[in-house]
Enzyme design. Structure first.
Site, PDB file in Angstrom:
ATOM      1  N   ASN A 147     120.878  74.716 -29.160  1.00  0.00           N
ATOM      2  CA  ASN A 147     119.629  75.211 -29.750  1.00  0.00           C
ATOM      3  C   ASN A 147     119.225  76.455 -28.967  1.00  0.00           C
ATOM      4  OD1 ASN A 147     117.071  75.662 -30.714  1.00  0.00           O
ATOM      5  ND2 ASN A 147     116.165  73.802 -29.831  1.00  0.00           N
ATOM      6  N   LYS A 163     116.930  78.628 -29.524  1.00  0.00           N
ATOM      7  CA  LYS A 163     115.492  78.961 -29.508  1.00  0.00           C
ATOM      8  C   LYS A 163     115.295  80.479 -29.665  1.00  0.00           C
ATOM      9  CE  LYS A 163     114.829  74.851 -26.732  1.00  0.00           C
ATOM     10  NZ  LYS A 163     114.065  74.128 -25.720  1.00  0.00           N
ATOM     11  N   HIS A 188     111.103  69.862 -34.051  1.00  0.00           N
ATOM     12  CA  HIS A 188     111.277  70.086 -32.611  1.00  0.00           C
ATOM     13  C   HIS A 188     109.899  70.033 -31.934  1.00  0.00           C
ATOM     14  CE1 HIS A 188     112.219  71.916 -28.785  1.00  0.00           C
ATOM     15  NE2 HIS A 188     113.477  71.607 -29.013  1.00  0.00           N
ATOM     16  N   GLU A 239     108.621  71.763 -29.719  1.00  0.00           N
ATOM     17  CA  GLU A 239     107.966  73.064 -29.558  1.00  0.00           C
ATOM     18  C   GLU A 239     107.272  73.478 -30.855  1.00  0.00           C
ATOM     19  OE1 GLU A 239     111.416  75.065 -28.049  1.00  0.00           O
ATOM     20  OE2 GLU A 239     111.260  73.905 -26.197  1.00  0.00           O
ATOM     21  N   GLU A 294     114.482  63.628 -28.068  1.00  0.00           N
ATOM     22  CA  GLU A 294     114.240  64.621 -27.016  1.00  0.00           C
ATOM     23  C   GLU A 294     112.908  64.324 -26.327  1.00  0.00           C
ATOM     24  OE1 GLU A 294     116.539  68.514 -27.879  1.00  0.00           O
ATOM     25  OE2 GLU A 294     114.615  68.631 -28.870  1.00  0.00           O
ATOM     26  N   GLY A 309     113.723  71.547 -20.996  1.00  0.00           N
ATOM     27  CA  GLY A 309     113.578  72.770 -20.213  1.00  0.00           C
ATOM     28  C   GLY A 309     113.061  72.546 -18.804  1.00  0.00           C
ATOM     29  N   SER A 321     117.349  68.925 -21.099  1.00  0.00           N
ATOM     30  CA  SER A 321     118.056  69.267 -19.858  1.00  0.00           C
ATOM     31  C   SER A 321     119.478  68.719 -19.788  1.00  0.00           C
ATOM     32  CB  SER A 321     117.249  68.821 -18.631  1.00  0.00           C
ATOM     33  OG  SER A 321     116.012  69.509 -18.593  1.00  0.00           O
TER      34      SER A 321
END
Ligand code: PGA
Length: 254
Positions: free
Chosen positions: A9, A11, A97, A99, A169, A175, A215
Protein backbone atom coordinates in the site's frame (compact mmCIF):
# COMPACT_ATOMS: atom_id res chain seq x y z
CA UNK A 1 -4.98 -24.15 0.37
CA UNK A 2 -5.35 -20.39 0.38
CA UNK A 3 -2.82 -18.59 -1.81
CA UNK A 4 -0.82 -16.03 0.16
CA UNK A 5 -1.14 -12.33 -0.68
CA UNK A 6 1.72 -9.84 -0.47
CA UNK A 7 0.11 -6.45 -0.98
CA UNK A 8 1.93 -3.12 -0.96
CA UNK A 9 0.00 0.00 0.00
CA UNK A 10 1.97 2.94 -1.28
CA UNK A 11 -0.35 5.58 0.19
CA UNK A 12 0.68 9.14 -0.76
CA UNK A 13 4.20 8.30 -1.92
CA UNK A 14 6.40 8.22 -5.02
CA UNK A 15 6.96 10.45 -8.02
CA UNK A 16 6.74 9.02 -11.53
CA UNK A 17 10.50 8.51 -11.66
CA UNK A 18 10.38 6.63 -8.36
CA UNK A 19 7.59 4.46 -9.75
CA UNK A 20 9.78 3.52 -12.72
CA UNK A 21 12.76 2.81 -10.47
CA UNK A 22 10.67 0.63 -8.20
CA UNK A 23 9.31 -1.41 -11.10
CA UNK A 24 12.73 -1.95 -12.60
CA UNK A 25 14.34 -2.94 -9.29
CA UNK A 26 11.51 -5.13 -8.06
CA UNK A 27 11.26 -7.02 -11.33
CA UNK A 28 15.00 -7.65 -11.33
CA UNK A 29 14.70 -9.19 -7.84
CA UNK A 30 11.46 -11.18 -8.01
CA UNK A 31 11.63 -14.47 -9.86
CA UNK A 32 8.73 -15.54 -12.09
CA UNK A 33 8.21 -18.59 -9.89
CA UNK A 34 7.92 -16.45 -6.75
CA UNK A 35 5.37 -14.20 -8.43
CA UNK A 36 3.25 -17.23 -9.30
CA UNK A 37 3.35 -18.80 -5.85
CA UNK A 38 1.93 -15.80 -3.98
CA UNK A 39 -0.38 -13.06 -5.25
CA UNK A 40 1.63 -9.85 -5.32
CA UNK A 41 -0.43 -6.66 -5.36
CA UNK A 42 0.50 -3.00 -5.43
CA UNK A 43 -2.05 -0.40 -4.35
CA UNK A 44 -0.82 2.84 -5.83
CA UNK A 45 -2.09 6.41 -6.24
CA UNK A 46 -4.69 6.48 -9.03
CA UNK A 47 -2.52 8.66 -11.24
CA UNK A 48 -0.03 5.78 -11.66
CA UNK A 49 -2.40 2.83 -12.07
CA UNK A 50 -2.40 2.72 -15.85
CA UNK A 51 1.38 3.18 -16.02
CA UNK A 52 1.97 0.46 -13.43
CA UNK A 53 -0.21 -1.94 -15.36
CA UNK A 54 2.06 -1.40 -18.36
CA UNK A 55 5.27 -1.65 -16.32
CA UNK A 56 4.18 -4.85 -14.61
CA UNK A 57 2.50 -6.27 -17.68
CA UNK A 58 2.83 -10.04 -17.94
CA UNK A 59 4.50 -10.27 -14.57
CA UNK A 60 1.43 -11.44 -12.72
CA UNK A 61 1.53 -8.45 -10.38
CA UNK A 62 -1.91 -7.11 -9.56
CA UNK A 63 -2.28 -3.34 -9.58
CA UNK A 64 -5.01 -1.90 -7.38
CA UNK A 65 -6.53 1.37 -6.18
CA UNK A 66 -6.43 2.68 -2.61
CA UNK A 67 -10.03 3.85 -2.48
CA UNK A 68 -13.11 4.34 -4.64
CA UNK A 69 -16.06 6.71 -4.68
CA UNK A 70 -19.30 5.53 -3.12
CA UNK A 71 -21.11 7.22 -6.03
CA UNK A 72 -21.67 5.78 -9.48
CA UNK A 73 -21.01 9.07 -11.29
CA UNK A 74 -21.99 12.71 -11.37
CA UNK A 75 -21.06 16.01 -9.73
CA UNK A 76 -18.47 14.77 -7.21
CA UNK A 77 -15.31 16.71 -7.96
CA UNK A 78 -12.11 14.82 -7.22
CA UNK A 79 -13.68 11.39 -6.96
CA UNK A 80 -12.85 8.28 -8.97
CA UNK A 81 -15.58 5.72 -9.64
CA UNK A 82 -15.50 1.94 -9.69
CA UNK A 83 -16.57 2.02 -13.34
CA UNK A 84 -13.56 4.22 -14.16
CA UNK A 85 -11.19 1.83 -12.38
CA UNK A 86 -12.74 -1.11 -14.16
CA UNK A 87 -12.50 0.65 -17.53
CA UNK A 88 -8.69 0.74 -17.23
CA UNK A 89 -8.55 -2.89 -16.13
CA UNK A 90 -8.25 -2.48 -12.36
CA UNK A 91 -9.45 -5.59 -10.53
CA UNK A 92 -8.66 -4.82 -6.86
CA UNK A 93 -9.32 -1.91 -4.49
CA UNK A 94 -8.66 -1.18 -0.81
CA UNK A 95 -11.57 0.23 1.15
CA UNK A 96 -12.06 1.28 4.75
CA UNK A 97 -8.39 1.92 5.48
CA UNK A 98 -8.07 3.45 8.96
CA UNK A 99 -6.48 6.56 7.46
CA UNK A 100 -9.63 7.08 5.33
CA UNK A 101 -11.84 6.39 8.34
CA UNK A 102 -9.86 8.87 10.45
CA UNK A 103 -9.07 11.71 8.05
CA UNK A 104 -12.16 11.44 5.82
CA UNK A 105 -14.65 10.30 8.44
CA UNK A 106 -15.76 7.31 6.39
CA UNK A 107 -18.82 5.64 7.82
CA UNK A 108 -20.17 2.11 7.70
CA UNK A 109 -22.91 3.33 5.33
CA UNK A 110 -20.38 4.76 2.89
CA UNK A 111 -18.32 1.59 3.02
CA UNK A 112 -21.41 -0.46 2.25
CA UNK A 113 -22.06 1.72 -0.80
CA UNK A 114 -18.44 1.34 -1.88
CA UNK A 115 -18.69 -2.43 -1.59
CA UNK A 116 -21.78 -2.37 -3.80
CA UNK A 117 -20.06 -0.16 -6.43
CA UNK A 118 -17.05 -2.49 -6.48
CA UNK A 119 -19.25 -5.56 -6.82
CA UNK A 120 -21.19 -3.98 -9.70
CA UNK A 121 -17.87 -3.54 -11.48
CA UNK A 122 -16.41 -6.93 -10.55
CA UNK A 123 -13.57 -5.39 -8.52
CA UNK A 124 -12.25 -7.35 -5.54
CA UNK A 125 -12.35 -5.30 -2.32
CA UNK A 126 -9.58 -5.44 0.24
CA UNK A 127 -11.63 -4.42 3.26
CA UNK A 128 -9.63 -3.01 6.20
CA UNK A 129 -10.64 -3.25 9.82
CA UNK A 130 -8.85 -2.84 13.14
CA UNK A 131 -9.00 -1.29 16.56
CA UNK A 132 -7.22 1.69 18.12
CA UNK A 133 -4.83 1.31 21.04
CA UNK A 134 -7.43 2.67 23.43
CA UNK A 135 -9.98 0.13 22.22
CA UNK A 136 -7.49 -2.71 22.70
CA UNK A 137 -6.46 -1.47 26.14
CA UNK A 138 -10.13 -1.39 27.10
CA UNK A 139 -10.49 -4.99 25.96
CA UNK A 140 -12.91 -3.85 23.28
CA UNK A 141 -10.94 -4.94 20.19
CA UNK A 142 -13.03 -7.97 19.27
CA UNK A 143 -16.24 -5.95 19.49
CA UNK A 144 -14.84 -3.14 17.37
CA UNK A 145 -13.67 -5.46 14.60
CA UNK A 146 -16.89 -7.46 14.73
CA UNK A 147 -18.95 -4.26 14.33
CA UNK A 148 -16.81 -2.98 11.46
CA UNK A 149 -17.30 -6.23 9.57
CA UNK A 150 -20.94 -6.81 10.54
CA UNK A 151 -22.09 -3.27 9.73
CA UNK A 152 -20.33 -2.88 6.40
CA UNK A 153 -19.76 -6.33 4.94
CA UNK A 154 -21.98 -8.94 6.51
CA UNK A 155 -25.09 -6.75 6.39
CA UNK A 156 -24.96 -7.04 2.60
CA UNK A 157 -26.09 -9.87 0.36
CA UNK A 158 -23.39 -12.51 0.06
CA UNK A 159 -23.20 -11.96 -3.70
CA UNK A 160 -21.85 -8.44 -3.02
CA UNK A 161 -18.88 -9.60 -0.97
CA UNK A 162 -18.33 -13.00 -2.59
CA UNK A 163 -14.70 -12.33 -3.56
CA UNK A 164 -13.68 -10.06 -0.65
CA UNK A 165 -10.26 -10.05 0.99
CA UNK A 166 -10.08 -8.84 4.61
CA UNK A 167 -7.12 -6.91 6.01
CA UNK A 168 -6.86 -6.77 9.80
CA UNK A 169 -4.82 -3.66 10.58
CA UNK A 170 -4.67 -2.63 14.23
CA UNK A 171 -4.43 1.17 14.09
CA UNK A 172 -1.75 1.21 16.79
CA UNK A 173 0.52 -0.89 14.58
CA UNK A 174 0.23 1.17 11.39
CA UNK A 175 3.38 3.11 10.60
CA UNK A 176 4.57 2.85 14.21
CA UNK A 177 7.15 0.09 13.90
CA UNK A 178 5.20 -1.80 16.58
CA UNK A 179 3.54 -4.81 15.00
CA UNK A 180 0.98 -7.06 16.61
CA UNK A 181 2.73 -10.22 17.76
CA UNK A 182 2.04 -13.28 15.59
CA UNK A 183 -0.11 -14.64 18.45
CA UNK A 184 -2.13 -11.42 18.84
CA UNK A 185 -2.70 -11.24 15.09
CA UNK A 186 -3.57 -14.94 14.84
CA UNK A 187 -6.11 -14.58 17.64
CA UNK A 188 -7.93 -11.80 15.78
CA UNK A 189 -7.69 -13.56 12.41
CA UNK A 190 -9.23 -16.71 13.88
CA UNK A 191 -12.00 -14.54 15.36
CA UNK A 192 -12.67 -12.96 11.96
CA UNK A 193 -12.73 -16.34 10.23
CA UNK A 194 -15.19 -17.63 12.82
CA UNK A 195 -17.41 -14.59 12.22
CA UNK A 196 -17.54 -15.43 8.52
CA UNK A 197 -18.14 -19.11 9.33
CA UNK A 198 -21.16 -18.12 11.41
CA UNK A 199 -22.54 -15.56 8.98
CA UNK A 200 -21.49 -16.76 5.52
CA UNK A 201 -20.84 -20.47 5.96
CA UNK A 202 -17.95 -22.80 6.57
CA UNK A 203 -16.84 -23.13 2.95
CA UNK A 204 -16.84 -19.38 2.40
CA UNK A 205 -14.79 -18.80 5.54
CA UNK A 206 -12.34 -21.57 4.69
CA UNK A 207 -11.49 -19.85 1.39
CA UNK A 208 -11.45 -16.30 2.77
CA UNK A 209 -8.05 -14.64 2.70
CA UNK A 210 -7.33 -12.51 5.77
CA UNK A 211 -4.24 -10.30 5.60
CA UNK A 212 -2.42 -8.71 8.50
CA UNK A 213 -1.27 -5.09 8.21
CA UNK A 214 0.67 -2.83 10.55
CA UNK A 215 4.45 -2.48 10.47
CA UNK A 216 5.00 -5.69 8.48
CA UNK A 217 8.71 -5.93 7.68
CA UNK A 218 11.27 -8.36 6.25
CA UNK A 219 12.15 -9.19 9.87
CA UNK A 220 8.70 -9.99 11.26
CA UNK A 221 6.81 -11.28 8.20
CA UNK A 222 7.91 -14.93 8.40
CA UNK A 223 6.59 -15.27 11.95
CA UNK A 224 3.29 -13.67 11.01
CA UNK A 225 2.80 -15.63 7.79
CA UNK A 226 3.30 -19.00 9.44
CA UNK A 227 0.17 -18.52 11.56
CA UNK A 228 -2.79 -20.67 10.52
CA UNK A 229 -5.19 -17.84 9.77
CA UNK A 230 -2.79 -15.23 8.41
CA UNK A 231 -2.89 -15.36 4.62
CA UNK A 232 -0.40 -12.61 3.87
CA UNK A 233 0.15 -8.94 4.52
CA UNK A 234 -0.94 -5.44 3.60
CA UNK A 235 2.32 -3.59 3.76
CA UNK A 236 2.79 0.18 3.90
CA UNK A 237 6.25 1.57 4.63
CA UNK A 238 8.23 -1.54 3.70
CA UNK A 239 6.45 -1.85 0.33
CA UNK A 240 8.09 1.36 -0.87
CA UNK A 241 11.46 -0.40 -1.04
CA UNK A 242 11.85 -3.10 -3.69
CA UNK A 243 14.33 -5.11 -1.61
CA UNK A 244 12.09 -5.12 1.46
CA UNK A 245 8.97 -6.08 -0.48
CA UNK A 246 10.91 -8.85 -2.19
CA UNK A 247 12.13 -10.20 1.17
CA UNK A 248 8.55 -10.20 2.42
CA UNK A 249 7.46 -12.02 -0.74
CA UNK A 250 10.12 -14.63 -0.11
CA UNK A 251 8.87 -15.05 3.46
CA UNK A 252 5.37 -15.74 2.12
CA UNK A 253 6.53 -18.75 0.11
CA UNK A 254 6.21 -21.94 2.04
P1 PGA B 1 2.63 0.15 7.58
O1 PGA B 1 1.18 0.44 6.90
O2 PGA B 1 3.10 -1.16 7.02
O3 PGA B 1 3.48 1.31 7.17
O4 PGA B 1 2.41 0.06 9.03
C1 PGA B 1 0.26 -0.57 6.70
C2 PGA B 1 -1.02 -0.02 6.11
O5 PGA B 1 -1.44 1.06 6.54
O6 PGA B 1 -1.63 -0.63 5.23
Amino acid sequence: MRKKVVAGNWKLNKTLKEVHDFAENFLSLAKAKELKQSDVMIFAPNIYLDKLKTLFNENAIIIGAQDVSEHEKGAYTGEVSAAMLSSIGITHCIIGHSERRKYHNETHDQLREKLIRLSENKITPVFCCGETLEERNNGNHFNVVRNQIMDSVLSLDKTVYSNIIIAYEPVWAIGTGVNASPEEAQEMHAFIRQLFTDEAGKDFAADLRILYGGSVSPENSAGLFEQNDIDGGLIGGASLKPEALHMILKNSLS
